[in-house]
Write a protein that holds these residues in place. Sequence first.
Motif, short mmCIF file in Angstrom:
data_model
loop_
_atom_site.label_atom_id
_atom_site.label_comp_id
_atom_site.label_asym_id
_atom_site.label_seq_id
_atom_site.Cartn_x
_atom_site.Cartn_y
_atom_site.Cartn_z
N MET A 236 20.33 20.15 -18.68
CA MET A 236 19.69 19.05 -19.40
C MET A 236 19.72 19.29 -20.91
O MET A 236 19.70 20.44 -21.38
CB MET A 236 18.26 18.87 -18.92
CG MET A 236 18.15 18.71 -17.41
SD MET A 236 16.49 18.28 -16.85
CE MET A 236 16.41 16.55 -17.35
N VAL A 237 19.74 18.19 -21.65
CA VAL A 237 19.83 18.25 -23.11
C VAL A 237 18.83 17.28 -23.71
O VAL A 237 18.64 16.16 -23.21
CB VAL A 237 21.25 17.91 -23.60
CG1 VAL A 237 21.29 17.80 -25.13
CG2 VAL A 237 22.24 18.97 -23.13
N TRP A 238 18.18 17.72 -24.77
CA TRP A 238 17.28 16.86 -25.55
C TRP A 238 17.87 16.69 -26.93
O TRP A 238 18.19 17.67 -27.62
CB TRP A 238 15.89 17.50 -25.65
CG TRP A 238 14.85 16.65 -26.33
CD1 TRP A 238 13.98 15.80 -25.74
CD2 TRP A 238 14.56 16.60 -27.74
NE1 TRP A 238 13.16 15.20 -26.69
CE2 TRP A 238 13.50 15.69 -27.93
CE3 TRP A 238 15.10 17.25 -28.86
CZ2 TRP A 238 12.98 15.39 -29.18
CZ3 TRP A 238 14.58 16.96 -30.11
CH2 TRP A 238 13.53 16.04 -30.26
N GLU A 239 18.04 15.44 -27.35
CA GLU A 239 18.62 15.14 -28.66
C GLU A 239 17.52 14.73 -29.63
O GLU A 239 16.67 13.90 -29.29
CB GLU A 239 19.64 14.01 -28.55
CG GLU A 239 20.87 14.37 -27.73
CD GLU A 239 21.87 15.21 -28.49
OE1 GLU A 239 21.64 15.45 -29.70
OE2 GLU A 239 22.87 15.62 -27.88
N PRO A 240 17.51 15.28 -30.85
CA PRO A 240 16.50 14.87 -31.83
C PRO A 240 16.75 13.44 -32.29
O PRO A 240 17.89 12.96 -32.25
CB PRO A 240 16.71 15.86 -32.97
CG PRO A 240 18.14 16.27 -32.86
CD PRO A 240 18.44 16.28 -31.38
N PRO A 241 15.70 12.75 -32.70
CA PRO A 241 15.89 11.38 -33.21
C PRO A 241 16.74 11.40 -34.46
O PRO A 241 16.72 12.36 -35.24
CB PRO A 241 14.46 10.91 -33.50
CG PRO A 241 13.66 12.16 -33.66
CD PRO A 241 14.29 13.17 -32.75
N ARG A 242 17.50 10.35 -34.64
CA ARG A 242 18.38 10.28 -35.80
C ARG A 242 17.53 10.25 -37.08
O ARG A 242 16.59 9.46 -37.18
CB ARG A 242 19.24 9.02 -35.74
CG ARG A 242 20.34 8.96 -36.77
CD ARG A 242 21.24 7.75 -36.51
NE ARG A 242 22.36 7.73 -37.45
CZ ARG A 242 23.48 8.40 -37.29
NH1 ARG A 242 23.65 9.14 -36.22
NH2 ARG A 242 24.45 8.33 -38.18
N PRO A 243 17.83 11.12 -38.06
CA PRO A 243 17.02 11.15 -39.28
C PRO A 243 17.14 9.85 -40.06
O PRO A 243 18.16 9.17 -40.02
CB PRO A 243 17.60 12.33 -40.06
CG PRO A 243 18.97 12.51 -39.53
CD PRO A 243 18.91 12.12 -38.09
N SER A 244 16.07 9.50 -40.75
CA SER A 244 16.05 8.28 -41.54
C SER A 244 16.96 8.42 -42.76
O SER A 244 17.36 9.52 -43.14
CB SER A 244 14.62 7.97 -41.99
OG SER A 244 14.17 8.98 -42.87
N VAL A 245 17.26 7.28 -43.38
CA VAL A 245 18.09 7.29 -44.59
C VAL A 245 17.40 8.11 -45.68
O VAL A 245 18.05 8.86 -46.42
CB VAL A 245 18.34 5.85 -45.07
CG1 VAL A 245 19.09 5.86 -46.39
CG2 VAL A 245 19.12 5.07 -44.02
#
Length: 267
Positions: A236-245
């Motif tokens: 299983m893999v957990w991806e971090p949320p995409r950083p804001s601009v």
Amino acid sequence: MEPQNSDRREPRRRPTYTIRRIKPSDFSEVAAILAKSMKDDDLYTAVFPRREEHYDISLDGFLRLTKERYWTPGCVMYVAVTAPDGDNCSHIEKIVGHASWKRTGTSPAAQIWTSENEGGWNGLQLSLCRTQDSLARYFQPNKTIVEKPPPSPQFDDNFPSSIFPELWYLATLAVDPEYRGQGIDKLLAQRGIHHAVEENVPLGLESSARGRKLYDKMGFKLFKTTVIGEMAVPVMVWEPPRPSVETEKAREWQGMNGTTQIYTRYP
């Protein structure tokens, strides 16, 4: 006016826990938690079916593993401990859970973690641990297995560097069976998630059946299925949320100004 009830008691407070880095004085307690926790773990049972008959061998193996990981570059180990209750000055800390993480990669953030356990003294300690482990395996055959287990998939098979050049890998998460159901496993997993968000890298792990429900709730996704022995094991893999601009611009600005230490860390 109603008389006061002298027998009325304060409602019992729910115990609280905190997370801190492991210390050498914790090794024995952590090994005991691992040995107890793995008694009903499906993955561990598949590989070591006679672990309860030879509990002392299992305990000794976990103690050697804990020591070796402590001195291994890139390994980051935490324990969950009971927190003081209010003004209780006589509180004695008790270890109730443990998580062992491995930070892989070549980025500045990864190198910071790796550098913690580098150096002559650390290298010597690691060599001694591995020598002791080799001697123990030679002179004390592992009676917890019925036959030689089939080779397990290697880390690179489950998390190839071509796909995961940077990764926080959860090698072990264990909670004392007497303290399960109180969110301790989630606290330990959240510490790794904090690092992953901070450094913008994914998390990876191989889940047991018992842990799958927690990881699903925390947002881990199935990456693949591997086989350990005859058991299908979810990777299983957990991806971090995409950083804001705004975050991306801040990082670019820091890089342009020569700032290399852009990560904060828990102690």
